[in-house]
Design an enzyme around this catalytic site. Structure first.
Site: not given
Length: 251
Positions: A113, A52
Site C-alpha cells: 500500500y 474501503d
C-alpha cells in the site's frame, strides 16, 4: 470452468468500497455488471484486498471463473468497453488465464500500500480526494525513524478498527517507509495481510510524529498499549492506494 486473473485500477472516490453491498455502488458490483453485459453470466469476483470507501487502487488483483474459454485479451477489452459505457472509474489493466488453484485473496504472499500526504499551505486542486492535505510542516525523517518501531510481528490492536473481524490482532509488518519528494510525503507499507484500518491508523499516528506532537517512543508506547484509544487519528481513505499484490508462481 477457466479461471482468469485480473489486475484492476480504480478511483475509489464514487464507490462504497470494493465489496458489493445492498446499498451503494461498489467496485466489485460494477465489474460484475460489466461481465454480465459481456458474457451474460451472473458471477462473483474474488479480490486480494477489500478496500474501503474512497480508497484507490493501481494494482488490485481479482479472479473470476467463466463458463466459456475466452481469450484473455478479449475479456479485458470487452469488460473495459462496458465499464467505459457505464462511466465507471475502473480499468482492467491486464487479464491472464490461470489455474483453478489460484485464489486472488488466499494465494497472496504480500500486499503493498501507498499513503500520500500532500504537505503544503495551499489547498489541493488536482490532488483533491487523491491525497491527505496536511498544512503543518511534517518531518518525514522523524516519521520514518519512528515507523521502524512497528516492523516485525506485533499485536496491532491499537492500530485496528474496533469493528475489525480478524481472528487475531497479530500481524507481521515487512516494510514501513516514509519519504518526502517536494510537497509530497509518501508512506509505503508491505505485509502479507493487514487489519481493518491498519494502514490509515499508521498514517494518522505517524502524522502526529511528523508535526512534533509525538516522539518515536510515544508511537512505541501506543503500540505496546494494545488499546484502540491509544491510536492517533485515522487518516482519511482518499490518500490510500493498493499498489501491488505478490504471488508465488506458477500455480
Amino acid at each position: 470452468m477457466p479461471r482468469y486473473k485480473l489486475t484492476v485500477e480504480y478511483d475509489g472516490t464514487p464507490y462504497v468500497g470494493w465489496q458489493r453491498q445492498e446499498n451503494g455502488h461498489a467496485v466489485q458490483g460494477a465489474i460484475e455488471q460489466a461481465f454480465k453485459k459481456f458474457c451474460g453470466e451472473d458471477l462473483t469476483l474474488s479480490a486480494a484486498g477489500r478496500t474501503d470507501a474512497g480508497v484507490h487502487a493501481t494494482a488490485q488483483v481479482a479472479h473470476v471463473d467463466l463458463a466459456k474459454d475466452w481469450g484473455a485479451g478479449k475479456v479485458r477489452d470487452a469488460v473495459n468497453a462496458h465499464l467505459v459505457m457505464a462511466d465507471e472509474r475502473i480499468s482492467i489493466l491486464n487479464v491472464e488465464k490461470t489455474t483453478d488453484t489460484f485464489d486472488a485473496r488466499f494465494s497472496a504472499r504480500a500486499r503493498h500500500y501507498l499513503y500520500r500526504i500532500h504537505n503544503r499551505r495551499a489547498p489541493l486542486a488536482v490532488d483533491y480526494q487523491r491525497a491527505w492535505w496536511v498544512q503543518k510542516q511534517l518531518d518525514a525523517d522523524a516519521m520514518h525513524e519512528a515507523a521502524q518501531r512497528l516492523l516485525g510481528e506485533h499485536d496491532f490492536t491499537t492500530f485496528r478498527a474496533t469493528q475489525c473481524q480478524a481472528k487475531s490482532p497479530v500481524k507481521t509488518l515487512d516494510r514501513l517507509d516514509v519519504t518526502r519528494n517536494g510537497d509530497m510525503v509518501e508512506m509505503r507499507v508491505s505485509a502479507r495481510s493487514f487489519l481493518h484500518n491498519q494502514v490509515r491508523s499508521f498514517a494518522g499516528s505517524l502524522m502526529e510524529v511528523g508535526v512534533g506532537r509525538w516522539t518515536a517512543d510515544d508511537l512505541q508506547a501506543a503500540l505496546e498499549a494494545r488499546d484502540r484509544k491509544a491510536c492517533g487519528q485515522v487518516a482519511p481513505p482518499y490518500g490510500l492506494y493498493l499498489v501491488g499484490v505478490d504471488y508465488a508462481f506458477p500455480f
